[in-house]
Design a protein around this motif. Structure first.
Motif, PDB file in Angstrom:
ATOM      1  N   THR A  28       0.841  -1.196   0.000  1.00 34.83           N
ATOM      2  CA  THR A  28       0.000   0.000   0.000  1.00 34.83           C
ATOM      3  C   THR A  28       0.879   1.251   0.000  1.00 34.83           C
ATOM      4  OG1 THR A  28      -0.126   0.117   2.427  1.00 34.83           O
ATOM      5  CG2 THR A  28      -1.842  -1.176   1.302  1.00 34.83           C
ATOM      6  N   ARG A  68      -7.833 -14.193   9.347  1.00 29.57           N
ATOM      7  CA  ARG A  68      -8.639 -13.164   8.692  1.00 29.57           C
ATOM      8  C   ARG A  68      -9.393 -12.383   9.761  1.00 29.57           C
ATOM      9  NH1 ARG A  68      -9.560 -14.315   2.985  1.00 29.57           N
ATOM     10  NH2 ARG A  68      -8.419 -16.217   2.522  1.00 29.57           N
ATOM     11  N   GLY A  71     -13.185  -6.484   8.116  1.00 30.55           N
ATOM     12  CA  GLY A  71     -12.812  -5.425   7.192  1.00 30.55           C
ATOM     13  C   GLY A  71     -11.811  -5.833   6.126  1.00 30.55           C
ATOM     14  N   GLY A  72     -11.705  -7.121   5.835  1.00 25.59           N
ATOM     15  CA  GLY A  72     -10.791  -7.558   4.790  1.00 25.59           C
ATOM     16  C   GLY A  72      -9.331  -7.530   5.179  1.00 25.59           C
ATOM     17  N   VAL A  73      -9.051  -7.550   6.467  1.00 34.31           N
ATOM     18  CA  VAL A  73      -7.669  -7.550   6.963  1.00 34.31           C
ATOM     19  C   VAL A  73      -7.234  -8.987   7.206  1.00 34.31           C
ATOM     20  CG1 VAL A  73      -6.157  -6.830   8.856  1.00 34.31           C
ATOM     21  CG2 VAL A  73      -7.948  -5.283   8.032  1.00 34.31           C
ATOM     22  N   THR A  74      -6.040  -9.322   6.753  1.00 34.12           N
ATOM     23  CA  THR A  74      -5.462 -10.648   6.978  1.00 34.12           C
ATOM     24  C   THR A  74      -4.092 -10.464   7.607  1.00 34.12           C
ATOM     25  OG1 THR A  74      -6.599 -11.568   5.057  1.00 34.12           O
ATOM     26  CG2 THR A  74      -4.714 -12.799   5.890  1.00 34.12           C
ATOM     27  N   VAL A  97       0.661  -7.890   7.258  1.00 34.73           N
ATOM     28  CA  VAL A  97      -0.746  -7.539   7.377  1.00 34.73           C
ATOM     29  C   VAL A  97      -1.195  -7.084   5.996  1.00 34.73           C
ATOM     30  CG1 VAL A  97      -2.453  -6.044   8.484  1.00 34.73           C
ATOM     31  CG2 VAL A  97      -0.458  -6.835   9.792  1.00 34.73           C
ATOM     32  N   VAL A  99      -4.302  -5.566   3.604  1.00 36.64           N
ATOM     33  CA  VAL A  99      -5.571  -4.846   3.540  1.00 36.64           C
ATOM     34  C   VAL A  99      -5.911  -4.701   2.065  1.00 36.64           C
ATOM     35  CG1 VAL A  99      -6.770  -2.680   4.009  1.00 36.64           C
ATOM     36  CG2 VAL A  99      -5.167  -3.592   5.696  1.00 36.64           C
ATOM     37  N   GLY A 100      -7.079  -5.184   1.688  1.00 33.13           N
ATOM     38  CA  GLY A 100      -7.474  -5.088   0.288  1.00 33.13           C
ATOM     39  C   GLY A 100      -6.534  -5.817  -0.650  1.00 33.13           C
ATOM     40  N   THR A 104       0.261  -3.928   3.987  1.00 28.02           N
ATOM     41  CA  THR A 104       0.290  -2.630   4.645  1.00 28.02           C
ATOM     42  C   THR A 104       1.287  -2.601   5.804  1.00 28.02           C
ATOM     43  OG1 THR A 104      -1.079  -0.826   5.475  1.00 28.02           O
ATOM     44  CG2 THR A 104      -1.613  -3.054   6.261  1.00 28.02           C
TER      45      THR A 104
END
Length: 112
Positions: A28, A68, A71-74, A97, A99-100, A104
């Motif tokens: 990101t 998981r 909010g789509g965070v892994t 981590v 995100v989307g 990130t």
């Protein structure tokens, strides 16, 4: 295939081909990246980091655990072994981590 595995496979390929921009595109705009040198923020710093790595460096990885979150965070916990043409491998623990579908946060530490 999980998002984490897809991203790590692309990261692995970009490292093996010594394509820093390809690796940086997996992060990101505000990604925090802490390799074995001082941390950087954002894809430009990631590209510079991987550009400084020796030609012929490759990485093998094993996902130890993937979680998981909302909010789509892994979050992924990984063992990563970096191989070189002229020295012993460097064995690291890696936490990422996503995100989307982009990294990130990336942090390594030496495996003991």
């Amino acid at each position: 295939m999980s998002d984490l595995k897809s991203v790590l496979d692309a990261w692995q390929r970009g490292i093996a081909r010594h394509e820093p921009a390809e690796v940086a595109a997996l992060f990101t705009e505000d990604a925090i990246f802490q390799g074995l040198h001082p941390y950087v923020v954002g894809p430009a710093g990631v590209a510079a980091y991987y550009d400084s790595q020796p030609l012929g460096m490759t990485v093998d990885y094993r996902i130890l655990h993937e979680k998981r979150l909302a909010g789509g965070v892994t979050v992924g916990w990984i063992e990563a072994d970096f191989h070189f043409t002229d020295r012993d491998p460097v064995e690291l623990n890696l936490t990422v981590v996503l995100v989307g579908g982009l990294i990130t946060h990336y942090q390594v530490s030496r495996r003991v």
